[in-house]
Design an enzyme around this catalytic site. Sequence first.
Site, mmCIF file in Angstrom:
data_model
loop_
_atom_site.group_PDB
_atom_site.id
_atom_site.type_symbol
_atom_site.label_atom_id
_atom_site.label_comp_id
_atom_site.label_asym_id
_atom_site.label_seq_id
_atom_site.Cartn_x
_atom_site.Cartn_y
_atom_site.Cartn_z
ATOM 1 N N SER A 205 38.584 35.205 38.800
ATOM 2 C CA SER A 205 38.249 35.508 37.413
ATOM 3 C C SER A 205 38.209 37.005 37.117
ATOM 4 C CB SER A 205 36.906 34.871 37.044
ATOM 5 O OG SER A 205 35.843 35.511 37.731
ATOM 6 N N SER B 281 36.394 33.685 43.490
ATOM 7 C CA SER B 281 37.419 33.185 42.573
ATOM 8 C C SER B 281 38.222 34.348 42.001
ATOM 9 C CB SER B 281 36.772 32.391 41.424
ATOM 10 O OG SER B 281 36.090 33.272 40.548
ATOM 11 N N LYS C 267 30.928 39.150 36.354
ATOM 12 C CA LYS C 267 31.786 39.376 35.189
ATOM 13 C C LYS C 267 31.586 40.809 34.710
ATOM 14 C CE LYS C 267 32.778 34.927 35.092
ATOM 15 N NZ LYS C 267 34.105 34.421 35.514
ATOM 16 N N SER D 19 39.168 32.642 33.453
ATOM 17 C CA SER D 19 37.767 33.030 33.635
ATOM 18 C C SER D 19 36.869 32.159 32.772
ATOM 19 C CB SER D 19 37.572 34.510 33.261
ATOM 20 O OG SER D 19 36.203 34.846 33.270
#
Length: 297
Positions: free
Chosen positions: A104, A102, A159, A262
């Site tokens: 994010s 993705s 992350k 995100s």
Amino acid sequence: MNFALILFVLVVVTGVAWVADKLVFLPKRRRAAEAAVAEFDRQQARIGERFADENAAQTRARLRDDKLRQPWWLEYSASFFPVILVVFVVRSFVVEPFKIPSGSMVPTLLVGDFILVNKFEYGIRLPITNTKITQGRQPSRGDVVVFRYPKDESVDYIKRVIGLPGDVVEYQDKKLTVNGKPVPETPLPDYLDEERLGYAKQFVQDISGHKNAILNNPAVPPFIVGAEDFPYRDNCTYNARGVICKVPPGNYFMMGDNRDNSADSRYWGFVPDGNIVGRAFFIWMNFSDLRRVGSFK
């Protein structure tokens, strides 16, 4: 699908076959080969030198090879054990590959990046159970970390570490503050977000000496919409300006670099230390853009 579990089962199955071959089947094949060669030599002695096989040495070698050859089921199990074992050990304790699914972490990591994750820097963990067996160092603010998603531990997320245990993280009016100190941001040229077909404001943030680019869309409101229930939610205060959280012991506060695209700790809570997989450190392939290959911040 738990790939680590599947790999572990393959190691066990092929390992049992490999050990059984070394201790049981191979000695039997050797005895059979020796018996076949001995029988050939007896036949040669009976028929005499006049009618003896002119290629006796090659025949003996062929007989020996035929008897020593592994059956197909053993060849496809025991023979692959060393390779599978090396893959299992490297993947479990050294580095593990992941693919970015993705946007994010844009602009740091793009969709389609294949990355490597250091599995020992934060302490070596046993595969499957993720039990830590060596201490290692604590994740630092600014590290890019792969972890098991607390809401569904079969899913891996990636992350950036923003808050350590005991930190107070404030994300108010789309500005980040940690323990009362604003995280410095330096403007960069606007970033073309190809996924959303638009431009986003781009900055370089400096969090505890770690510098990296982030995206921020001023058109998106600062308040958090759709925050879920999660452990230690009482540690967080949501308001019209954003969120303020105190990170509980043994947990981390994570955020994506693409701040308005995100799903992270602002929405689903803290990441326990037991969910940490490792630190991402290298892009080893992106089939759409080979220039992406290399280390990143």
